[in-house]
Design an enzyme around this catalytic site. Structure first.
Site, short mmCIF file in Angstrom:
data_model
loop_
_atom_site.label_atom_id
_atom_site.label_comp_id
_atom_site.label_asym_id
_atom_site.label_seq_id
_atom_site.Cartn_x
_atom_site.Cartn_y
_atom_site.Cartn_z
N GLY A 10 0.81 -1.22 0.00
CA GLY A 10 0.00 0.00 0.00
C GLY A 10 0.85 1.27 0.00
O GLY A 10 2.07 1.22 -0.14
N ILE A 12 1.62 3.92 2.33
CA ILE A 12 2.66 4.19 3.34
C ILE A 12 3.58 2.98 3.49
O ILE A 12 4.80 3.11 3.63
CB ILE A 12 2.02 4.57 4.70
N SER A 34 -6.10 -5.78 -1.51
CA SER A 34 -7.47 -5.25 -1.59
C SER A 34 -7.46 -3.77 -1.95
O SER A 34 -8.43 -3.25 -2.48
CB SER A 34 -8.22 -5.46 -0.27
N ASN A 35 -6.35 -3.08 -1.64
CA ASN A 35 -6.28 -1.65 -2.00
C ASN A 35 -4.91 -1.30 -2.57
O ASN A 35 -4.40 -0.21 -2.36
CB ASN A 35 -6.57 -0.79 -0.77
N LYS A 84 -9.10 2.13 5.49
CA LYS A 84 -8.75 3.47 6.00
C LYS A 84 -9.70 4.59 5.60
O LYS A 84 -9.43 5.75 5.87
CB LYS A 84 -7.34 3.83 5.56
N SER A 124 -3.37 6.77 14.18
CA SER A 124 -3.74 7.99 13.45
C SER A 124 -4.02 9.12 14.44
O SER A 124 -4.50 8.88 15.55
CB SER A 124 -4.99 7.69 12.63
N ALA A 125 -3.77 10.33 13.99
CA ALA A 125 -4.08 11.50 14.81
C ALA A 125 -5.57 11.59 15.10
O ALA A 125 -5.98 12.32 16.00
CB ALA A 125 -3.61 12.76 14.09
N TYR A 148 -13.80 3.99 11.81
CA TYR A 148 -12.37 3.88 11.47
C TYR A 148 -11.50 4.34 12.64
O TYR A 148 -10.59 3.64 13.09
CB TYR A 148 -12.04 4.71 10.21
N LYS A 152 -8.75 2.32 15.43
CA LYS A 152 -7.37 2.71 15.76
C LYS A 152 -7.22 2.82 17.27
O LYS A 152 -6.26 2.30 17.86
CB LYS A 152 -7.00 4.04 15.08
N LEU A 199 -6.99 15.66 0.83
CA LEU A 199 -6.80 16.87 0.03
C LEU A 199 -5.80 16.71 -1.13
O LEU A 199 -6.12 17.06 -2.26
CB LEU A 199 -6.38 18.02 0.95
#
Ligand SMILES: NC(=O)c1ccc[n+]([C@@H]2O[C@H](COP(=O)([O-])OP(=O)(O)OC[C@H]3O[C@@H](n4cnc5c(N)ncnc54)[C@H](O)[C@@H]3O)[C@@H](O)[C@H]2O)c1
Length: 339
Positions: A10, A12, A34-35, A84, A124-125, A148, A152, A199
């Site tokens: 993926g 990252i 899958s992604n 994600k 994740s943040a 999601y 996490k 973005l």
């Protein structure tokens, strides 16, 4: 070290595999594609001129995971594999809980069985919820607005409890801010499907002409120009953060923010992209998107202090590299179709 990288094909994961191989580690990738695409694994090997072992498996499959641990002397696991997409998680919560939680459980069970003591987790943040910025690792976590984010936070709790029960287990919970950009070669990068949620992929699709206009969700937030502020981090800085976390891992649970510590608004990022690449990005302001917070940026002092790691690449580099990857893919498409 021999590192099992789940989700290594993926976005990252592939960049982290490059950084791991460059740092002299061996990499075994487990990904169900899958992604992502198998060609990413070939591209990783091409970039560093080293071999990678690849297993096309689902890491929620206990038997399939066991085969890898049985066949290789694994020194550590970096667990990226997971769904994600925030919006999709609201529509399909069960898929998210099953995939993201079960994978963590299956992998830690295998770690216990084969006495693998190093575990690095992609958090994740988003787990900070609507805390006050900058987000610090010691903050109490607030509820996230979607399944999601909950997966996490739950995976973090599971890993923390396992480390408490086994003092020899070392866990690093890495809370990513907003990863963007691509490897400087333009060979690997982010390939979103459909209309991107994030973005930068949205901006590159508009720059390419695939989408007419960027939709800016709200310009009435209490920020520098009213648009949402995020902490964008170059994916190669993030990848190098994983190597630092892995190599500095000691017993117990360690939480690190991986960001730059700087907030950039939507319009600032659009301007930076236009300046870096000389391309206009038309946009329109629309209403706020439910669940979005005004500002999200990291306090990055802990990672610097304990891991000796800081993000080095600036927003302009992120825009160059994101666009280079997009152009390369676009230009190479006809050749690939002819094969
Ligand atoms: N990209 C971001 O903005 C962001 C931010 C914070 C955290 N994260 C987390 O980082 C991790 C990697 O994110 P990414 O952006 O590289 O996503 P990605 O979708 O590009 O990579 C995830 C990889 O995992 C694989 N995968 C998913 N479920 C699997 C399973 N059950 N078994 C085997 N493989 C499986 C996919 O095929 C894909 O290759 C995810 O856990 C994500 O939640 C991402």
């Amino acid at each position: 070290m021999n590192i099992l990288v789940t989700g290594g094909a993926g976005y990252i994961g592939s960049h982290t595999c490059v950084a791991l191989l460059e740092a002299g580690h061996s990499v075994i990738i487990a990904d169900n594609l899958s992604n992502s695409k198998r060609e990413n694994v070939e591209k990783i090997m091409r970039l560093v001129d080293k071999e990678v072992t690849f297993y096309e498996i689902d890491v929620t499959d206990e038997e399939a995971v066991d085969v890898i641990f049985r066949n290789y002397n694994i020194d550590g696991v970096i667990h990226f594999a997971g769904h994600k997409a925030v919006g999709e998680s609201v529509e399909k919560p069960l898929d998210y809980y099953c995939n993201n939680i079960v994978s963590t459980i299956v992998l830690t069970k295998a770690c216990k069985k084969y006495d693998v003591r190093r575990f690095v987790f992609s958090s994740s943040a988003t787990v900070y919820g609507d805390n006050t910025v900058p987000f610090v690792e010691s903050m109490n976590l607030l509820p996230t607005t979607n399944p999601y984010g909950e997966t996490k936070a739950m995976s973090e709790r599971i890993l923390t409890d396992i480390a408490k029960s086994n003092p020899a287990f070392s866990v690093s919970l890495l809370r990513y801010f907003n990863p963007v950009g691509a490897h400087e070669s333009g060979l690997i990068g982010e390939v979103p499907s459909g209309i991107p949620n994030n973005l930068m992929p949205y901006v590159t699709q508009v720059a390419k002409g695939n989408l007419k206009k960027l939709q800016v969700f709200g310009n009435d937030y209490p920020t520098v120009d009213g648009t949402g502020v995020r902490d964008y981090i170059h994916v190669m800085d993030l990848a190098e953060g994983h190597v630092a976390a892995l190599e500095n891992l000691t017993e117990g649970v360690h939480i690190y923010n991986l960001g730059t510590g700087k907030g950039t608004s939507v319009l600032e990022l659009v301007n930076a992209f236009e300046e870096a690449n000389g391309i206009e990005v038309p946009y329109e302001v629309v209403g706020r998107r439910p669940g979005d917070i005004a500002s999200c940026y990291a306090d990055v002092s802990k990672a610097e202090r304990e891991l000796g790691w800081t993000a080095k690449r600036d927003v302009i580099s992120m825009c160059w590299d994101a666009w280079r990857f997009e152009k390369n893919n676009f230009l190479r498409l006809p050749t690939m179709l002819n094969r």
